[in-house]
Write a protein that holds these residues in place. Sequence first.
Motif, PDB file in Angstrom:
ATOM      1  N   ASP A 100       4.292   1.363   9.378  1.00  0.00           N
ATOM      2  CA  ASP A 100       4.698  -0.023   8.912  1.00  0.00           C
ATOM      3  C   ASP A 100       3.326  -0.995   8.842  1.00  0.00           C
ATOM      4  O   ASP A 100       3.349  -1.617   7.672  1.00  0.00           O
ATOM      5  N   LEU A 101       2.556  -0.898   9.608  1.00  0.00           N
ATOM      6  CA  LEU A 101       1.428  -1.811   9.385  1.00  0.00           C
ATOM      7  C   LEU A 101       0.325  -1.113   8.300  1.00  0.00           C
ATOM      8  O   LEU A 101      -0.240  -1.928   7.583  1.00  0.00           O
ATOM      9  N   LEU A 102       0.336   0.345   8.201  1.00  0.00           N
ATOM     10  CA  LEU A 102      -0.507   0.750   7.405  1.00  0.00           C
ATOM     11  C   LEU A 102      -0.121   0.471   5.910  1.00  0.00           C
ATOM     12  O   LEU A 102      -0.806   0.341   4.924  1.00  0.00           O
TER      13      LEU A 102
ATOM     14  N   ALA B 239      -6.651   5.450   8.800  1.00  0.00           N
ATOM     15  CA  ALA B 239      -6.955   4.260   9.779  1.00  0.00           C
ATOM     16  C   ALA B 239      -8.624   4.207   9.999  1.00  0.00           C
ATOM     17  O   ALA B 239      -9.069   3.526  10.573  1.00  0.00           O
ATOM     18  N   GLY B 240      -9.259   5.433   9.881  1.00  0.00           N
ATOM     19  CA  GLY B 240     -10.740   5.289  10.211  1.00  0.00           C
ATOM     20  C   GLY B 240     -10.886   5.461  11.942  1.00  0.00           C
ATOM     21  O   GLY B 240     -11.679   5.116  12.288  1.00  0.00           O
ATOM     22  N   ILE B 241      -9.820   6.176  12.432  1.00  0.00           N
ATOM     23  CA  ILE B 241      -9.889   6.363  14.086  1.00  0.00           C
ATOM     24  C   ILE B 241     -10.173   7.759  14.395  1.00  0.00           C
ATOM     25  O   ILE B 241      -9.548   8.997  13.472  1.00  0.00           O
ATOM     26  N   PRO B 242     -11.343   8.263  15.067  1.00  0.00           N
ATOM     27  CA  PRO B 242     -11.361   9.697  15.465  1.00  0.00           C
ATOM     28  C   PRO B 242     -10.210  10.077  16.220  1.00  0.00           C
ATOM     29  O   PRO B 242      -9.184   9.696  16.827  1.00  0.00           O
TER      30      PRO B 242
ATOM     31  N   PRO C  38      -6.274  -0.833   4.422  1.00  0.00           N
ATOM     32  CA  PRO C  38      -7.659  -0.684   4.834  1.00  0.00           C
ATOM     33  C   PRO C  38      -7.811  -1.663   6.211  1.00  0.00           C
ATOM     34  O   PRO C  38      -8.300  -1.583   7.061  1.00  0.00           O
ATOM     35  N   SER C  39      -6.935  -2.771   5.828  1.00  0.00           N
ATOM     36  CA  SER C  39      -7.109  -3.960   6.906  1.00  0.00           C
ATOM     37  C   SER C  39      -6.295  -3.429   8.177  1.00  0.00           C
ATOM     38  O   SER C  39      -6.410  -4.483   9.331  1.00  0.00           O
ATOM     39  N   ALA C  40      -5.621  -2.470   8.335  1.00  0.00           N
ATOM     40  CA  ALA C  40      -4.893  -2.239   9.396  1.00  0.00           C
ATOM     41  C   ALA C  40      -5.682  -1.952  10.596  1.00  0.00           C
ATOM     42  O   ALA C  40      -5.302  -2.332  11.771  1.00  0.00           O
TER      43      ALA C  40
ATOM     44  N   TYR D 240       0.766  -1.230  -0.103  1.00  0.00           N
ATOM     45  CA  TYR D 240      -0.073   0.081   0.047  1.00  0.00           C
ATOM     46  C   TYR D 240       0.850   1.187   0.041  1.00  0.00           C
ATOM     47  O   TYR D 240       0.276   2.372   0.267  1.00  0.00           O
ATOM     48  N   PHE D 241       2.088   1.304  -0.026  1.00  0.00           N
ATOM     49  CA  PHE D 241       2.949   2.562   0.038  1.00  0.00           C
ATOM     50  C   PHE D 241       2.473   3.337  -1.213  1.00  0.00           C
ATOM     51  O   PHE D 241       2.141   4.461  -1.043  1.00  0.00           O
ATOM     52  N   ASP D 242       2.430   2.834  -2.692  1.00  0.00           N
ATOM     53  CA  ASP D 242       2.174   3.820  -3.769  1.00  0.00           C
ATOM     54  C   ASP D 242       0.782   4.457  -3.287  1.00  0.00           C
ATOM     55  O   ASP D 242       0.529   5.694  -3.878  1.00  0.00           O
ATOM     56  N   HIS D 243      -0.043   3.681  -2.644  1.00  0.00           N
ATOM     57  CA  HIS D 243      -1.617   4.114  -2.462  1.00  0.00           C
ATOM     58  C   HIS D 243      -1.589   5.398  -1.708  1.00  0.00           C
ATOM     59  O   HIS D 243      -2.344   6.375  -1.629  1.00  0.00           O
TER      60      HIS D 243
END
Length: 199
Positions: free
Chosen positions: A181-183, A127-130, A188-190, A93-96
Amino acid sequence: MTILPLTYLGPVEHFARLLHGGCVVDLGEHFVKRSERNRARILAADGPMALTVPVVRANRPRQPMRDLRIDYSRRWQHLHWGALNAAYRSSPYFDHYAARFEPFYQKEYRYLADYDLDLLALLCTLAGIPEPPLSERYVEAAAGDLDLRPKGSTGAGFRPAPYVQVFADRLPFEANLSFVDLLFAEGPSARELLLRSLP
Protein backbone atom coordinates in the motif's frame (compact mmCIF):
# COMPACT_ATOMS: atom_id res chain seq x y z
CA MET A 1 16.77 -7.61 18.62
CA THR A 2 13.41 -7.57 16.84
CA ILE A 3 11.92 -10.97 16.00
CA LEU A 4 9.63 -10.96 12.97
CA PRO A 5 7.41 -13.69 11.59
CA LEU A 6 7.63 -14.58 7.92
CA THR A 7 4.65 -12.85 6.31
CA TYR A 8 2.67 -12.60 3.09
CA LEU A 9 3.10 -9.00 1.83
CA GLY A 10 3.99 -7.96 5.36
CA PRO A 11 2.78 -4.82 7.12
CA VAL A 12 4.47 -1.43 7.02
CA GLU A 13 5.79 -1.80 10.57
CA HIS A 14 7.85 -4.85 9.66
CA PHE A 15 9.61 -2.96 6.88
CA ALA A 16 10.24 0.05 9.13
CA ARG A 17 11.87 -2.29 11.63
CA LEU A 18 13.88 -4.02 8.88
CA LEU A 19 15.16 -0.66 7.67
CA HIS A 20 16.27 0.28 11.19
CA GLY A 21 18.11 -3.07 11.49
CA GLY A 22 18.63 -5.54 14.31
CA CYS A 23 15.93 -7.92 13.03
CA VAL A 24 15.72 -11.65 12.46
CA VAL A 25 12.92 -13.46 10.60
CA ASP A 26 11.88 -16.66 12.38
CA LEU A 27 11.38 -19.59 10.01
CA GLY A 28 11.35 -22.05 12.91
CA GLU A 29 8.04 -21.03 14.41
CA HIS A 30 4.74 -22.86 14.07
CA PHE A 31 2.04 -21.62 11.73
CA VAL A 32 -0.56 -19.36 13.35
CA LYS A 33 -4.00 -19.45 11.72
CA ARG A 34 -5.63 -16.17 10.70
CA SER A 35 -2.33 -14.32 10.94
CA GLU A 36 -0.16 -12.28 8.59
CA ARG A 37 1.88 -15.38 7.75
CA ASN A 38 -0.60 -16.08 4.96
CA ARG A 39 -2.79 -12.97 5.15
CA ALA A 40 -2.20 -9.42 3.95
CA ARG A 41 -4.33 -6.33 4.54
CA ILE A 42 -4.77 -3.96 1.63
CA LEU A 43 -7.04 -0.95 1.14
CA ALA A 44 -9.93 -1.56 -1.23
CA ALA A 45 -12.54 0.96 -2.34
CA ASP A 46 -14.81 0.11 0.62
CA GLY A 47 -12.09 -0.19 3.27
CA PRO A 48 -9.46 -2.66 4.48
CA MET A 49 -9.56 -6.06 2.81
CA ALA A 50 -7.78 -9.29 3.76
CA LEU A 51 -6.07 -11.38 1.10
CA THR A 52 -5.51 -14.93 2.36
CA VAL A 53 -3.26 -17.53 0.78
CA PRO A 54 -5.03 -20.87 1.38
CA VAL A 55 -2.88 -23.60 2.89
CA VAL A 56 -3.17 -27.38 3.11
CA ARG A 57 -4.07 -28.85 6.51
CA ALA A 58 -3.72 -25.63 8.46
CA ASN A 59 -5.71 -27.19 11.32
CA ARG A 60 -2.88 -29.50 12.35
CA PRO A 61 -1.51 -28.37 15.71
CA ARG A 62 2.08 -27.14 15.85
CA GLN A 63 2.49 -27.24 12.08
CA PRO A 64 5.99 -25.91 11.30
CA MET A 65 5.82 -22.80 9.14
CA ARG A 66 8.56 -24.22 6.90
CA ASP A 67 6.44 -27.30 6.01
CA LEU A 68 3.15 -25.56 5.21
CA ARG A 69 2.02 -26.16 1.63
CA ILE A 70 -0.09 -23.79 -0.45
CA ASP A 71 -3.52 -25.00 -1.57
CA TYR A 72 -4.13 -24.42 -5.27
CA SER A 73 -7.58 -26.07 -5.35
CA ARG A 74 -9.01 -22.51 -5.33
CA ARG A 75 -8.18 -19.69 -7.75
CA TRP A 76 -6.70 -17.49 -5.06
CA GLN A 77 -3.86 -16.18 -7.27
CA HIS A 78 -6.33 -14.86 -9.82
CA LEU A 79 -8.44 -13.30 -7.05
CA HIS A 80 -5.47 -11.68 -5.28
CA TRP A 81 -4.03 -10.22 -8.47
CA GLY A 82 -7.47 -8.91 -9.43
CA ALA A 83 -7.90 -7.35 -5.97
CA LEU A 84 -4.45 -5.69 -6.11
CA ASN A 85 -5.25 -4.30 -9.57
CA ALA A 86 -8.67 -3.02 -8.50
CA ALA A 87 -7.30 -1.43 -5.33
CA TYR A 88 -4.10 0.10 -6.68
CA ARG A 89 -4.24 0.57 -10.44
CA SER A 90 -4.92 4.29 -9.94
CA SER A 91 -2.12 4.71 -7.40
CA PRO A 92 0.95 6.65 -8.59
CA TYR A 93 3.41 3.73 -8.69
CA PHE A 94 1.34 0.61 -9.37
CA ASP A 95 2.16 0.58 -13.10
CA HIS A 96 5.83 1.07 -12.28
CA TYR A 97 5.96 -2.05 -10.05
CA ALA A 98 3.15 -4.28 -11.39
CA ALA A 99 5.37 -6.34 -13.70
CA ARG A 100 7.56 -7.28 -10.71
CA PHE A 101 4.58 -8.61 -8.74
CA GLU A 102 2.51 -10.28 -11.45
CA PRO A 103 4.71 -13.43 -11.69
CA PHE A 104 3.89 -14.20 -8.05
CA TYR A 105 0.27 -14.63 -9.13
CA GLN A 106 1.10 -16.93 -12.05
CA LYS A 107 3.82 -19.25 -10.76
CA GLU A 108 2.90 -22.03 -8.33
CA TYR A 109 5.02 -22.37 -5.21
CA ARG A 110 4.75 -25.57 -3.23
CA TYR A 111 5.52 -24.07 0.19
CA LEU A 112 4.16 -20.91 1.77
CA ALA A 113 7.57 -20.12 3.30
CA ASP A 114 9.27 -20.11 -0.12
CA TYR A 115 6.53 -17.87 -1.54
CA ASP A 116 6.72 -15.44 1.39
CA LEU A 117 10.55 -15.39 1.28
CA ASP A 118 10.63 -14.51 -2.43
CA LEU A 119 8.08 -11.73 -1.90
CA LEU A 120 10.08 -10.44 1.08
CA ALA A 121 13.22 -10.36 -1.08
CA LEU A 122 11.40 -8.40 -3.78
CA LEU A 123 9.92 -5.89 -1.33
CA CYS A 124 13.30 -5.38 0.35
CA THR A 125 14.92 -4.80 -3.04
CA LEU A 126 12.28 -2.27 -4.12
CA ALA A 127 12.55 -0.40 -0.80
CA GLY A 128 16.36 -0.47 -0.71
CA ILE A 129 16.39 -2.50 2.52
CA PRO A 130 18.98 -5.24 3.10
CA GLU A 131 17.38 -8.67 3.37
CA PRO A 132 17.19 -9.72 7.02
CA PRO A 133 18.93 -12.73 8.52
CA LEU A 134 16.76 -15.83 8.77
CA SER A 135 16.63 -18.36 11.58
CA GLU A 136 15.75 -21.95 10.66
CA ARG A 137 15.31 -22.72 14.37
CA TYR A 138 12.71 -21.17 16.65
CA VAL A 139 14.04 -17.93 18.15
CA GLU A 140 13.52 -17.68 21.89
CA ALA A 141 12.82 -14.09 22.84
CA ALA A 142 15.19 -12.76 25.48
CA ALA A 143 14.64 -9.87 27.86
CA GLY A 144 14.67 -6.66 25.88
CA ASP A 145 13.79 -8.32 22.56
CA LEU A 146 10.80 -7.04 20.61
CA ASP A 147 8.78 -10.09 19.52
CA LEU A 148 6.33 -9.28 16.72
CA ARG A 149 5.37 -12.92 16.09
CA PRO A 150 2.14 -12.96 18.10
CA LYS A 151 -0.89 -12.50 15.89
CA GLY A 152 -1.58 -8.87 15.10
CA SER A 153 0.99 -7.46 17.51
CA THR A 154 2.69 -4.13 17.00
CA GLY A 155 5.73 -2.90 18.79
CA ALA A 156 6.32 0.05 21.05
CA GLY A 157 7.44 3.20 19.34
CA PHE A 158 5.86 2.45 15.99
CA ARG A 159 4.05 5.55 14.74
CA PRO A 160 3.26 5.19 11.05
CA ALA A 161 4.01 8.30 9.07
CA PRO A 162 0.81 9.17 7.18
CA TYR A 163 0.79 9.29 3.40
CA VAL A 164 -1.88 9.83 0.75
CA GLN A 165 -3.59 6.50 0.20
CA VAL A 166 -5.36 5.66 -3.01
CA PHE A 167 -8.88 6.21 -1.61
CA ALA A 168 -8.00 9.22 0.58
CA ASP A 169 -10.88 11.18 -0.96
CA ARG A 170 -13.45 8.93 0.74
CA LEU A 171 -11.69 6.86 3.43
CA PRO A 172 -9.69 7.90 6.52
CA PHE A 173 -6.01 6.96 6.71
CA GLU A 174 -5.58 3.28 7.52
CA ALA A 175 -2.31 2.57 9.33
CA ASN A 176 -0.08 -0.49 9.05
CA LEU A 177 -1.54 -2.08 5.96
CA SER A 178 0.59 -4.28 3.72
CA PHE A 179 3.79 -2.54 2.70
CA VAL A 180 2.57 -2.67 -0.93
CA ASP A 181 0.00 0.00 0.00
CA LEU A 182 2.81 2.40 0.92
CA LEU A 183 5.03 1.28 -1.98
CA PHE A 184 2.33 1.79 -4.64
CA ALA A 185 1.43 5.19 -3.16
CA GLU A 186 4.92 6.61 -2.57
CA GLY A 187 7.33 4.60 -4.73
CA PRO A 188 10.98 5.49 -3.93
CA SER A 189 9.82 7.86 -1.16
CA ALA A 190 8.44 4.91 0.81
CA ARG A 191 11.85 4.45 2.43
CA GLU A 192 11.75 7.98 3.87
CA LEU A 193 8.31 7.35 5.40
CA LEU A 194 9.58 4.11 6.96
CA LEU A 195 12.42 6.03 8.58
CA ARG A 196 9.94 8.52 10.06
CA SER A 197 7.72 5.74 11.48
CA LEU A 198 10.14 4.76 14.26
CA PRO A 199 12.02 7.00 16.70
